[in-house]
Motif scaffolding. Structure first.
Motif, short mmCIF file in Angstrom:
data_model
loop_
_atom_site.label_atom_id
_atom_site.label_comp_id
_atom_site.label_asym_id
_atom_site.label_seq_id
_atom_site.Cartn_x
_atom_site.Cartn_y
_atom_site.Cartn_z
N VAL A 23 0.85 -1.19 0.00
CA VAL A 23 0.00 0.00 0.00
C VAL A 23 0.89 1.24 0.00
N GLU A 24 0.49 2.21 -0.79
CA GLU A 24 1.17 3.50 -0.80
C GLU A 24 0.33 4.49 0.00
N HIS A 25 0.98 5.28 0.83
CA HIS A 25 0.28 6.30 1.62
C HIS A 25 -0.37 7.28 0.66
N CYS A 30 5.35 7.26 1.17
CA CYS A 30 5.73 6.02 1.83
C CYS A 30 4.97 4.86 1.20
N MET A 31 5.66 3.73 1.02
CA MET A 31 5.03 2.52 0.52
C MET A 31 5.47 1.36 1.40
N VAL A 57 7.66 11.41 9.93
CA VAL A 57 8.08 10.11 9.39
C VAL A 57 7.41 8.99 10.18
N GLY A 58 7.45 9.09 11.50
CA GLY A 58 6.84 8.06 12.34
C GLY A 58 5.34 7.92 12.11
N GLU A 59 4.65 9.05 12.03
CA GLU A 59 3.20 9.01 11.83
C GLU A 59 2.84 8.42 10.47
N ILE A 60 3.54 8.85 9.43
CA ILE A 60 3.21 8.38 8.09
C ILE A 60 3.56 6.91 7.92
N VAL A 61 4.71 6.48 8.45
CA VAL A 61 5.08 5.06 8.35
C VAL A 61 4.09 4.21 9.13
#
Length: 145
Positions: A23-25, A30-31, A57-61
């Protein structure tokens, strides 16, 4: 008949063990490829994401891992329904809980993250063109004569 059922169950177990979804954000930064157990099998970060800071970065990952895991769980439910039938899949859902796409969570529109989106590309502005009729509009803005 019992042999066939045992083989089908064994095949289903093998299929579920290797089920993973990529899945890509929604912001494209991010993927993630994850299994239904939440195992991260691949992680790709766009360089622009790293410029947003550690918290973003943490939230999106984390959000992308959740999206990929939910997609893998849904794929597992779908494979189970195909192999065992809808009735058995409904029974399993009653024990394990709703599949991700049937629950309150909406996979198409994920919750908004506090992280910023990728910076938009800058487009050049159109040149300003002098309009010789500009004064005519201000003299009679409603078109009355």
């Amino acid at each position: 008949m019992n042999e066939d059922r045992m083989q089908a169950v064994e095949q289903l177990q093998r299929d579920l063990a290797v089920t993973a979804e990529t899945v890509e954000h929604p912001n494209g930064l991010c993927m993630v490829t994850a299994s239904a157990k939440g195992e991260i099998r691949a992680l790709h970060l766009h360089p622009a994401l790293l410029q947003l800071g550690a918290r973003a970065v943490g939230e999106i990952v984390t959000e992308t891992v959740r999206l990929a895991t939910n997609a893998a769980v849904q794929t597992s439910f779908n494979k189970m329904a195909l192999a065992l039938g809808d009735g058995m899949a409904i029974d399993v859902e009653s024990i394990a809980g709703d599949s991700p796409f049937r629950s309150k969570w909406n996979p198409v529109v994920p919750p908004k993250s506090a992280a910023e989106a990728a910076p938009a590309e800058r487009r050049p502005r159109a040149p300003i063109v002098e309009d010789p009729d500009e004064d005519a509009f201000f003299e009679n803005p409603f078109g009355r004569r």
